[in-house]
Design a protein around this motif. Structure first.
Motif, mmCIF file in Angstrom:
data_model
loop_
_atom_site.group_PDB
_atom_site.id
_atom_site.type_symbol
_atom_site.label_atom_id
_atom_site.label_comp_id
_atom_site.label_asym_id
_atom_site.label_seq_id
_atom_site.Cartn_x
_atom_site.Cartn_y
_atom_site.Cartn_z
ATOM 1 N N VAL A 150 22.487 -9.767 30.730
ATOM 2 C CA VAL A 150 21.720 -10.514 29.589
ATOM 3 C C VAL A 150 22.827 -10.816 28.474
ATOM 4 O O VAL A 150 23.426 -10.210 28.178
ATOM 5 N N GLY A 151 22.681 -12.204 28.221
ATOM 6 C CA GLY A 151 23.737 -12.624 27.215
ATOM 7 C C GLY A 151 23.444 -13.966 26.667
ATOM 8 O O GLY A 151 22.539 -14.711 27.404
ATOM 9 N N ALA A 152 24.119 -14.373 25.747
ATOM 10 C CA ALA A 152 24.091 -15.947 25.514
ATOM 11 C C ALA A 152 24.591 -16.879 26.502
ATOM 12 O O ALA A 152 25.363 -16.544 27.367
ATOM 13 N N SER A 153 23.807 -18.032 26.797
ATOM 14 C CA SER A 153 23.950 -18.611 27.930
ATOM 15 C C SER A 153 25.350 -19.171 28.234
ATOM 16 O O SER A 153 25.841 -18.911 29.332
ATOM 17 N N PRO A 154 26.220 -19.587 27.140
ATOM 18 C CA PRO A 154 27.437 -20.076 27.521
ATOM 19 C C PRO A 154 28.366 -18.592 28.001
ATOM 20 O O PRO A 154 29.292 -18.858 28.784
ATOM 21 N N ASP A 155 28.058 -17.736 27.500
ATOM 22 C CA ASP A 155 28.871 -16.207 27.945
ATOM 23 C C ASP A 155 28.701 -16.040 29.509
ATOM 24 O O ASP A 155 29.441 -15.618 30.130
ATOM 25 N N VAL A 156 27.201 -16.117 29.691
ATOM 26 C CA VAL A 156 26.947 -15.822 31.072
ATOM 27 C C VAL A 156 27.413 -16.790 32.070
ATOM 28 O O VAL A 156 27.841 -16.223 33.130
ATOM 29 N N ILE A 157 27.513 -17.941 31.533
ATOM 30 C CA ILE A 157 27.976 -19.104 32.639
ATOM 31 C C ILE A 157 29.385 -18.879 32.791
ATOM 32 O O ILE A 157 30.235 -18.998 33.721
ATOM 33 N N ASN A 158 30.161 -18.561 31.597
ATOM 34 C CA ASN A 158 31.690 -18.613 31.735
ATOM 35 C C ASN A 158 32.311 -17.533 31.919
ATOM 36 O O ASN A 158 33.232 -17.431 32.271
ATOM 37 N N HIS A 159 31.501 -16.445 31.436
ATOM 38 C CA HIS A 159 32.029 -15.054 31.919
ATOM 39 C C HIS A 159 30.985 -14.117 32.422
ATOM 40 O O HIS A 159 30.513 -13.017 31.687
ATOM 41 N N PRO A 160 30.363 -14.281 33.624
ATOM 42 C CA PRO A 160 29.428 -13.710 34.274
ATOM 43 C C PRO A 160 30.074 -12.226 34.694
ATOM 44 O O PRO A 160 31.289 -12.211 35.167
ATOM 45 N N ARG A 161 29.376 -11.181 34.181
ATOM 46 C CA ARG A 161 29.809 -10.056 34.621
ATOM 47 C C ARG A 161 29.405 -9.269 35.724
ATOM 48 O O ARG A 161 30.315 -8.668 36.431
ATOM 49 N N HIS A 162 28.244 -9.324 36.119
ATOM 50 C CA HIS A 162 27.606 -8.826 37.394
ATOM 51 C C HIS A 162 28.076 -9.752 38.657
ATOM 52 O O HIS A 162 27.934 -11.038 38.430
ATOM 53 N N ALA A 163 28.113 -9.009 39.794
ATOM 54 C CA ALA A 163 28.685 -9.813 40.985
ATOM 55 C C ALA A 163 27.296 -10.680 41.249
ATOM 56 O O ALA A 163 27.991 -12.067 41.766
#
Ligand SMILES: Nc1ncnc2c1ncn2[C@@H]1O[C@H](COP(=O)(O)OP(=O)(O)OP(=O)(O)O)[C@@H](O)[C@H]1O
Ligand SMILES: [Mg+2]
Length: 289
Positions: A245-258
């Protein structure tokens, strides 16, 4: 904070500081005995007033189950759900009916036909939830018309039945019906996936505009690209668990889960947004032609 979200934060009632939706440790199981299937496991998610949260996941990951559990349509085996600070986890049918009637939370079903009564005209579909709340017919009709306008539909459709509308029009009527009581929270299950790409863009833009009313939205989709431009935050469901779960730009630019990385890599235009935007512009030009 943007002006829009400042407005959204002040548009609600007192006690707005707390989340409008607070899901904690939610477990949902279907079936019995050996056929028992765990559809959700330990899901925790909160949504602030006026916030739009996208819930993304592949088919069968539990997205609709999450929506149904939040709305008391399937029982949870563990965890709690607070709507506007009210613990609804142990609510019975009567209490749910009262809550729905108050119009605090609304649901747009995955199948747009299910959100609308096939025997009710657009006018009746839109005025009914207001009349139930004791709003006068004159006021209800006026509000219904203004919401039809907000979803960019012509008043000429007022007398039509759902079967006499296109898929895109039907979905917009369903969105208008969910919003007409000015709820605090609307959960939309795959609101655009049944639509062609031109209608998809339109409905997403309408949802963006509606955020100015201060409503919080939970936008469920299997398609990251559909919600990335609309949601403030993105929650990723994978096999019944919330993996990111994260801010949209963070999830898109720095996705953590595979799984999130896979989603992002299969939508390469998301990273810059350039192709995405030019596609939208091309569609808009097409629509306005
Ligand atoms: N009524 C039910 N009885 C038994 N199992 C169910 C029921 N509804 C859903 N399931 C199962 O629970 C899991 C999650 O289903 P759910 O409908 O929440 O998925 P979803 O993420 O919404 O998928 P989709 O993108 O296809 O709509 C799936 O494995 C599904 O088969
Ligand atoms: Mg679903």
């Amino acid at each position: 904070m943007t002006t829009e979200s400042t407005e959204a934060a002040t548009a609600g009632r007192e006690g707005d500081i707390g989340p409008v939706l607070d899901v904690s440790g939610l477990d949902v199981r279907y079936g019995r005995g050996p056929r028992r299937h765990r559809a959700l496991h330990g899901v925790s998610l909160s949504v602030a007033p006026g916030e739009t949260v996208g819930v993304i996941g592949e088919t069968g990951s539990g997205k609709s189950t999450l929506a149904r559990a939040v709305l008391g349509l399937v029982p949870a085996s563990a965890g709690s759900v607070l709507i506007d600070g009210e613990d609804v986890s142990a609510y019975g049918r009567r209490q749910w009916r009262t809550l729905r009637r108050r119009g605090v939370v609304q649901y747009v079903f995955q199948d747009p036909l299910r959100s609308l009564d096939p025997d009710l005209t657009v006018e009746d579909s839109l005025t009914e939830p207001l009349l139930v709340q004791g709003v006068t017919r004159q006021e209800a009709t006026a509000r219904a018309r203004s919401f039809l306008d907000r979803v960019h539909l012509s008043g000429e459709l007022f007398e039509r039945l759902p079967g006499e509308l296109s898929g895109g029009q039907r979905q917009r009527v369903a969105v208008a019906r969910a919003l007409v009581t000015e709820p605090r929270l609307v959960i939309l299950d795959e609101p655009v996936s049944a639509l062609d790409s031109a209608n998809r863009v339109k409905v997403l833009e309408i949802l963006k505009e509606l955020r100015a009313t201060g409503v919080a939205l939970v936008l469920i989709s299997h398609d990251l690209g559909s919600v990335a431009g609309t949601a403030d935050r993105i929650a990723v469901l994978y096999q019944g668990e919330l993996v990111e779960v994260g801010a949209s730009p963070d999830v898109i630019n720095h996705p953590r889960h595979a799984y999130t990385r896979l989603l992002v890599s299969s939508a390469p235009t998301l990273r810059t947004g350039a192709a995405d935007r030019s596609e939208r512009e091309a569609l808009r030009a097409l629509l306005n032609a």
